[in-house]
Design an enzyme around this catalytic site. Structure first.
Site, PDB file in Angstrom:
ATOM      1  N   CYS A  51      71.397  77.405  50.647  1.00 33.05           N
ATOM      2  CA  CYS A  51      70.493  77.343  51.817  1.00 33.05           C
ATOM      3  C   CYS A  51      70.931  78.351  52.871  1.00 33.05           C
ATOM      4  CB  CYS A  51      70.502  75.929  52.393  1.00 33.05           C
ATOM      5  SG  CYS A  51      69.715  75.821  54.016  1.00 33.05           S
ATOM      6  N   CYS A  54      72.155  76.780  56.228  1.00 33.91           N
ATOM      7  CA  CYS A  54      73.399  76.020  56.310  1.00 33.91           C
ATOM      8  C   CYS A  54      74.499  76.926  56.881  1.00 33.91           C
ATOM      9  CB  CYS A  54      73.793  75.494  54.923  1.00 33.91           C
ATOM     10  SG  CYS A  54      73.037  73.904  54.511  1.00 33.91           S
ATOM     11  N   HIS A 115      72.343  69.705  56.395  1.00 31.58           N
ATOM     12  CA  HIS A 115      71.173  70.031  55.582  1.00 31.58           C
ATOM     13  C   HIS A 115      70.271  68.827  55.308  1.00 31.58           C
ATOM     14  CE1 HIS A 115      69.151  72.600  52.563  1.00 31.58           C
ATOM     15  NE2 HIS A 115      69.067  71.523  51.815  1.00 31.58           N
ATOM     16  N   ASN A 155      57.220  72.931  60.889  1.00 35.42           N
ATOM     17  CA  ASN A 155      56.518  72.584  59.657  1.00 35.42           C
ATOM     18  C   ASN A 155      57.470  71.752  58.837  1.00 35.42           C
ATOM     19  OD1 ASN A 155      54.096  73.892  59.991  1.00 35.42           O
ATOM     20  ND2 ASN A 155      54.800  75.768  58.992  1.00 35.42           N
ATOM     21  N   SER A 163      59.400  76.200  53.620  1.00 33.22           N
ATOM     22  CA  SER A 163      60.079  76.796  52.472  1.00 33.22           C
ATOM     23  C   SER A 163      61.493  76.258  52.300  1.00 33.22           C
ATOM     24  CB  SER A 163      60.117  78.323  52.638  1.00 33.22           C
ATOM     25  OG  SER A 163      60.659  78.640  53.908  1.00 33.22           O
ATOM     26  N   HIS A 166      66.029  72.290  55.148  1.00 33.64           N
ATOM     27  CA  HIS A 166      67.018  72.237  56.239  1.00 33.64           C
ATOM     28  C   HIS A 166      66.289  71.980  57.573  1.00 33.64           C
ATOM     29  CE1 HIS A 166      71.166  73.263  57.570  1.00 33.64           C
ATOM     30  NE2 HIS A 166      70.525  73.237  58.728  1.00 33.64           N
ATOM     31  N   HIS A 168      64.789  72.451  60.724  1.00 29.12           N
ATOM     32  CA  HIS A 168      64.608  73.634  61.580  1.00 29.12           C
ATOM     33  C   HIS A 168      63.163  73.738  62.047  1.00 29.12           C
ATOM     34  CE1 HIS A 168      62.935  75.221  57.836  1.00 29.12           C
ATOM     35  NE2 HIS A 168      62.413  76.230  58.523  1.00 29.12           N
ATOM     36  N   GLN A 170      60.295  76.602  64.366  1.00 30.43           N
ATOM     37  CA  GLN A 170      60.055  78.006  64.665  1.00 30.43           C
ATOM     38  C   GLN A 170      59.521  78.170  66.071  1.00 30.43           C
ATOM     39  OE1 GLN A 170      58.279  80.357  61.448  1.00 30.43           O
ATOM     40  NE2 GLN A 170      58.051  78.444  60.327  1.00 30.43           N
TER      41      GLN A 170
HETATM   42 ZN   LIG Z   1      70.761  73.911  54.746  1.00 29.80          ZN
END
Ligand SMILES: [Zn+2]
Ligand SMILES: [Zn+2]
Ligand SMILES: [Zn+2]
Length: 354
Positions: A51, A54, A115, A155, A163, A166, A168, A170
């Protein structure tokens, strides 16, 4: 309006988008299957060597994600916008082929180094640090003279095209105010001019009044925020998270309100996960004042959750047919969607079962 009045097909108006949605509740008068997912969709991998989000891992293009402690922000390696895009050469083009320069920046914000986490499963203190990072990014990007709008979003889930699992989100900062917030700016401004009050402050009162009667659309709330399935919801379990105070943007938030935002996001996403016992997919984003140097007193901070799931962890709603050609349509009423979400436990199902 009584509950029974909602059981026949009707259409509802969304004053923010100036758009109608068709509600067809008679289509759902079959028994509920109560289907839940057997695989929760949660990973127990805390660090994935493959990832790129990570800590310590290499990203495409050779950059390395540092070993970070809580949140981490970087410019997207595959940005949809660039800070120095030139103006397109349009001289001599036909009238109907219009183009404009769109400068901007795309950033990625990692919510946590672990993660396996999601907003719903993060500790409140860690989630508060994410709110702080959002506020910092809004201020920093919004201060750039060429940036007129900062869109913060997440998203969540492969179904929404994320995609990477993890945790996160934007941040896309653009020169122009994009269509959705531009429409909402115009609607809020017009309402303020016509009624002398704020559209969403008034809507908040309408929802609070309705909840004291027999038709609550409230999912959950705290001192600073209210989460409702809005009157005009399109997606089956769409929610609108409203600031109770008239805050134009994250820049207007005090310390307490930042903690309350973290709390309402955790409450809302936890209920979503509990609905089908799955890691619930959605697009979530904040709508707030543009950063084009106008005062924007008409703007009222809110978050939209647009989740695609309809009946189970795998059955999703599609926007096709009449919805693409005519107007959006929904079966389950916003009132019954709110009732189901409200009735769910406040504690995350993965905590309960372990
Ligand atoms: Zn990750
Ligand atoms: Zn307001
Ligand atoms: Zn909005």
């Amino acid at each position: 309006m009584s509950e029974a009045a909602f059981q026949s097909p009707h259409r509802r108006y969304n004053p923010l988008r100036k758009q109608w949605v068709l509600v067809s509740p008679h289509r759902t008068q079959r028994p509920w299957q109560g289907e839940v997912n057997t695989a929760s969709g949660f990973s127990d991998i805390h660090y994935d060597p493959a990832c790129y989000l990570c800590p310590g891992n290499e990203r495409a293009g050779g950059a390395r994600t540092p070993v970070y402690e809580n949140t981490y922000v970087f410019d997207n390696d595959y940005a949809a916008l660039l800070p120095d895009s030139p103006a397109p050469e349009t001289e001599g083009w036909p009238l109907l082929l219009k183009a404009e320069r769109e400068r901007g920046l795309c950033r990625v914000l990692c919510f946590h180094p672990d993660h396996s986490l999601t907003l719903a499963r993060m500790e409140p203190d860690d989630l508060r640090l994410v709110v702080d990072a959002w506020a910092k990014q809004y201020a920093e990007l919004g201060a750039k003279p060429e940036i007129g709008h900062v869109q913060i979003f997440e998203n969540r889930g492969a179904m929404m095209g994320a995609s990477n699992p993890h945790p996160h989100g934007q941040i896309w900062a653009t020169e122009h105010v994009p269509d959705e917030p531009a429409l909402e700016t115009a609607s809020q401004l017009e309402y303020r001019q016509q009624h002398g009050s704020c559209l969403l402050c008034d809507y908040l009162k309408v929802e609070q009044d309705a909840a004291s009667g027999s038709t609550s659309r409230i999912v959950c709330e705290n001192e600073g925020f209210l989460a409702v399935v809005p009157w005009w919801a399109v997606w089956p379990f769409e929610t609108l998270v409203l600031a109770k105070a008239h805050l134009r943007s994250l820049a207007d938030f005090n310390d307490e309100q930042k903690t309350q935002l973290a709390d309402i996001l955790k409450q809302t996403t936890t209920r979503y996960d509990n609905l089908f016992s799955t890691s619930f997919p959605y697009t979530m984003g904040f709508h707030q004042s543009p950063t084009d140097n106008a005062a924007h007193d008409e703007w009222h901070f809110h978050a939209h959750f647009y989740p695609p799931l309809l009946r189970s962890a795998t059955v999703r709603k599609f926007m096709v047919g009449f919805e693409l050609l005519g107007m959006p349509q929904r079966d389950i009423t916003p009132e019954s969607a709110a009732e189901r979400l409200r009735a769910l436990p406040e504690e995350h199902f993965t905590v309960k079962s372990s």
